[in-house]
Motif scaffolding. Structure first.
Motif, short mmCIF file in Angstrom:
data_model
loop_
_atom_site.label_atom_id
_atom_site.label_comp_id
_atom_site.label_asym_id
_atom_site.label_seq_id
_atom_site.Cartn_x
_atom_site.Cartn_y
_atom_site.Cartn_z
N VAL A 1 -11.37 4.95 -3.87
CA VAL A 1 -10.77 3.99 -2.85
C VAL A 1 -9.69 3.33 -3.62
N ARG A 2 -9.72 2.83 -4.62
CA ARG A 2 -8.52 2.07 -5.49
C ARG A 2 -7.33 2.93 -5.55
N LEU A 3 -7.50 4.36 -5.83
CA LEU A 3 -6.26 5.00 -6.18
C LEU A 3 -5.80 5.76 -4.68
N ASN A 4 -6.49 5.22 -3.60
CA ASN A 4 -6.30 5.90 -2.28
C ASN A 4 -5.77 7.34 -2.26
N VAL A 5 -6.68 8.26 -3.01
CA VAL A 5 -6.36 9.58 -3.17
C VAL A 5 -6.17 10.47 -1.88
N PRO A 6 -6.98 10.55 -0.83
CA PRO A 6 -6.42 11.18 0.28
C PRO A 6 -5.27 10.96 0.64
N CYS A 7 -4.87 9.52 0.85
CA CYS A 7 -3.34 9.50 1.23
C CYS A 7 -2.47 9.73 0.42
N VAL A 8 -2.62 9.64 -0.83
CA VAL A 8 -1.55 10.05 -1.88
C VAL A 8 -1.38 11.54 -1.79
N ARG B 1 0.77 -1.20 0.02
CA ARG B 1 -0.04 0.22 0.07
C ARG B 1 0.97 1.35 -0.04
N ILE B 2 1.96 1.12 0.71
CA ILE B 2 2.86 2.38 0.79
C ILE B 2 3.60 2.62 -0.46
N VAL B 3 4.07 1.32 -1.21
CA VAL B 3 4.63 1.71 -2.30
C VAL B 3 3.66 2.16 -3.42
N ASP B 4 2.29 1.64 -3.46
CA ASP B 4 1.23 2.23 -4.35
C ASP B 4 1.13 3.77 -4.14
N VAL B 5 1.32 3.91 -2.90
CA VAL B 5 1.01 5.56 -2.91
C VAL B 5 2.12 6.24 -3.51
N LEU B 6 3.23 5.88 -3.17
CA LEU B 6 4.69 6.49 -3.54
C LEU B 6 4.63 6.64 -4.83
N LEU B 7 4.23 5.47 -5.69
CA LEU B 7 4.21 5.67 -7.26
C LEU B 7 3.54 6.48 -7.78
N ARG B 8 2.38 7.02 -7.17
CA ARG B 8 1.43 7.98 -7.56
C ARG B 8 1.71 9.27 -7.20
N VAL B 9 2.52 9.53 -6.45
CA VAL B 9 2.97 10.90 -6.11
C VAL B 9 3.88 11.52 -7.26
N PRO B 10 4.78 10.97 -8.08
CA PRO B 10 5.44 11.86 -9.07
C PRO B 10 4.59 12.36 -10.06
N PRO B 11 3.62 11.83 -10.70
CA PRO B 11 2.79 12.40 -11.79
C PRO B 11 1.96 13.75 -10.81
N LEU B 12 1.77 13.67 -9.62
CA LEU B 12 1.16 14.82 -9.07
C LEU B 12 2.28 16.09 -9.17
N PHE B 13 3.72 15.78 -8.82
CA PHE B 13 4.65 16.79 -8.85
C PHE B 13 4.63 17.43 -10.26
N ILE B 14 4.46 16.51 -11.20
CA ILE B 14 4.61 17.09 -12.68
C ILE B 14 3.46 18.02 -12.68
N ILE B 15 2.28 17.77 -12.60
CA ILE B 15 0.95 18.45 -12.77
C ILE B 15 1.08 19.75 -11.77
N ASP B 16 1.73 19.61 -10.88
CA ASP B 16 1.75 20.90 -10.03
C ASP B 16 2.86 21.72 -10.76
#
Length: 696
Positions: free
Chosen positions: A265-272, A9-24
């Motif tokens: 829920v699948r993407l765990n958006v709040p935690c990401v 679960r932690i790895v899944d969250v960390l893998l989805r963070v870089p796209p947010l940095f790019i968009i940001d």
């Protein structure tokens, strides 16, 4: 949850963070769209260039050429930035296995570019050193000139050795991660391809060969990467098509809301989002400390700047760091979403604290506090254009939004404590500590809003925002006072030995007064919001919120309050039309009320010759217009029917009566006064509080 699942679960969250940095980052630069000042500077710079070279061109023609060039470049930047946002969002929505494939490919591409950059840097150093020494490293080694090999001026052995070690590591990494065909020949040639420039740098080669060596060294890895791109094109298209078809089928079968909830829920958006915002804040804090360190070192090296505010002794205060972090933490929409997730998390645990104080086990209300607080905070940010404000104004507006948000949390805490108060008083709860806990929370809900309003009025000048905050906090205090008054009435009624006929009327009058005050607050906040909309800061989001507030918290509440008033008035008129039982009839009957099971000191006689308390019968009329025992119509508009001659026994055996507690709950559900505005203004859009049952 087991430890491996937590790690995944932690790895899944960390893998989805870089796209947010790019968009940001793309949003931070405005999607490539320059501001007015930058455009003006570009055109002014072009005019200054012409003047410097001393030629004169027709101003209109030159302006048109510069303008169209600037427009074309801006358009291309916008398209590239927009495609980058779309691609990052698509990567964010991928499944975990697909994310691993994407990151594996990106790692292999990154290894190729890092290898090429290191080789280019090494070749430049070797070419520069060979031009001075006129000898290669291999020649110096064969001539046993060890001092020249490792000499800082003539030798480049250290640079070549470092590059050799780095290229070996990069070759192993690329061989492990690349997704191209793993033929035995290509796998054997990959280390030689990475190490070829370092090997050639040892030999007495011409500068042209050394200059082009990094390009030839990168051909084999780039060929494998290109093969992966062309071979995966069809797979990428199929993934997009399958995702679209899956979403379409899901919407057709279950609806859009279910799809969004499932993906949330699948993407765990709040935690990401929380992880993204925390990492972003840490990055900003580290950059602040790095700037302070560089400035302090510069001041130490320059004695004339020893007294500078940025000297080594003047470490930045924590308040300034927090202020800077808050300002930068909401400068883009993605950063604002991350801050919203953090605020929701904090409000979630604030609700948990109050639930612990109130000894509540349910988590539905607690979850709603976190969720609705997040929605409110984001709407407030959009309504006030938080991301587009200047840093100082943004910080002030953010603090004001936090004040409004915490006031809304107080309203939700009141929604938690109000039914507990009614339950404790109506159910004769003997546990004193539960009463004390509820009363302590009520005391906090009264004292804190009053203290906050006093502090704000002391330090702030009068403004529309201050009036709105004062109204919100005053409404909290009024609602808590109303709840305490009703709580006291229920306690008095619980310890009375006789039936209290005026009890229901007193409860209704207090509720009507409180709801009327809330309705007046709603009208005041609507007028205050209209003033802000027309004279201070308008906007589409604010106008939409004003319309929603006007409908939900003014018009709908007024209609519902008037409906309850007419319903009660009709019930009272019906009861008054029934005859009053004489003391002789009550003595002869010698029975209890079939609704509340209490003795009847007074009673009303229905047309079917059944005796009930007038108050109990009025409550029953809120449910239906028939007798609780025989289900005959109690009130007929047409001509009066014949008086029944058969005296039916007044026993609750022909129909199952409801108990008095249920009728009290129904009465408290309906009797909420002329109108009830739970949280007027923007804060009420999400919490249109019903008049909840006050019983246990």
């Amino acid at each position: 949850m087991s430890l491996p699942n937590k790690l995944l679960r932690i790895v899944d969250v960390l893998l989805r963070v870089p796209p947010l940095f790019i968009i940001d980052e793309l949003l931070r630069i405005g999607l490539g769209l320059p501001q007015y000042d930058s455009a003006k500077e570009t055109l002014a710079e072009s005019e200054g260039t012409q003047a410097a070279y001393g030629f004169q061109v027709d101003s209109l023609t030159n302006f048109d050429s510069q303008f169209y060039k600037f427009l074309l470049i801006t358009f291309m930047k916008f398209i590239i930035s927009l495609l980058g946002c779309v691609a990052s969002l698509c990567v964010f929505l991928l499944w975990t296995k697909q994310l691993v494939v994407v990151y594996t490919f990106l790692i292999s591409v990154g290894v190729v570019f890092v290898s090429y950059w290191l080789n280019v840097s090494t070749m430049k150093a070797v070419i520069a050193a060979s031009a001075i020494s006129r000898s290669s490293v291999l020649e110096d080694i064969l001539a046993l000139k060890i001092n020249d090999v490792f000499d800082d001026h003539n030798g480049t052995a250290w640079i070549i050795l470092q590059n050799y070690l780095m290229q070996s590591l990069l070759a192993c990494t690329f061989s492990f991660f690349h997704l191209g065909p793993r033929y035995s020949l290509s796998q054997k040639l990959l280390p030689f391809s990475f190490l070829a420039p370092s090997t050639l740098a040892l030999l007495p080669m011409s500068s042209k060969v050394l200059h082009h060596a990094p390009v030839f060294a990168a051909l084999l890895p780039l060929a494998l990467v290109k093969f992966v791109i062309w071979g995966s094109a069809l797979t990428v298209v199929q993934t997009i098509v399958n995702g679209y078809q899956r979403a379409r089928n899901y919407v057709s079968n279950f609806g859009v809301s279910t799809l969004m909830e499932n993906e949330w829920v699948r993407l765990n958006v709040p935690c990401v989002l929380r992880t993204f915002w925390i990492l972003r804040v840490l990055e900003h804090a580290i950059s602040l400390l790095a700037d302070w360190w560089r400035n302090s070192q510069h001041n130490v090296s320059d004695p004339s700047l020893a007294a500078s505010p940025l000297s080594f002794e003047s470490f930045p205060s924590p308040l300034l760091i927090i202020k800077s972090i808050l300002i930068s933490g909401c400068e883009t929409l993605t950063a604002l979403l991350g801050m919203t997730s953090v605020v929701s998390y904090i409000c979630h645990y604030i609700g948990r604290v109050f639930q612990w104080v109130l000894l509540l086990n349910e988590e539905d209300d607690d979850k709603s506090i976190g969720t609705v607080s997040a929605i409110l905070f984001y709407i407030l940010a959009l309504q006030t254009s938080l991301t587009s404000l200047e840093p100082e104004k943004r910080f002030v507006r953010l603090c004001r939004n936090f004040c409004l948000l915490f006031t809304a949390v107080l309203h939700f805490v009141h929604n938690l404590v109000n039914p507990i108060l009614m339950s404790l008083s109506a159910s004769h709860n003997p546990y004193i500590h539960r009463h004390v806990r509820a009363l302590l929370v009520c005391s906090f809900l009264i004292l804190y809003p009053i203290s906050l309003v006093c502090v704000l009025w002391y330090y702030q000048n009068m403004s529309s925002w201050l009036l709105a905050v004062s109204a919100f906090n005053a409404e909290v205090a009024v609602k808590v006072i109303i709840s305490l008054l009703i709580y006291m009435l229920f306690l008095i009624d619980a310890y009375r030995s006789t039936f209290w006929e005026k009890f229901d009327d007193y409860v209704y009058y207090i509720r009507a007064f409180g709801n009327t005050i809330d309705f007046c607050f709603g009208i005041f906040l609507f007028l205050n919001g209209a003033w802000i909309l027309f004279f201070e800061s308008g906007g589409a989001v604010r106008a939409l919120m004003m319309c929603i507030h006007a409908y939900l918290n003014i018009w709908s509440e007024a209609r519902r309050g008037w409906s309850v008033f007419m319903k009660r008035r009709t019930a009272v008129n019906k009861i008054e039309c029934l005859p009053e039982a004489t003391p002789e009839q009550l003595i002869e009957l010698d029975d209890v009320c079939a609704i509340c099971y209490q003795e009847m000191q007074s009673a009303k006689i229905t047309k079917c010759q059944h005796f009930f308390h007038g108050v109990c019968l009025r409550k029953w009329l809120y449910v239906q217009d028939r007798c609780p025992l025989c289900h005959d119509v109690l009130y007929k508009v047409e001509a009066e029917s014949k008086v029944r001659t058969v005296d039916r026994p007044n026993r609750p055996i022909q129909a199952a009566p409801i108990n008095n507690q249920a009728l009290e709950n129904q009465d408290r559900t309906d009797n909420h006064g002329p109108a009830q505005a739970v949280l007027p203004g923007l804060l009420q859009v999400y919490t249109n509080e019903p008049s909840q049952a006050d019983g246990s």
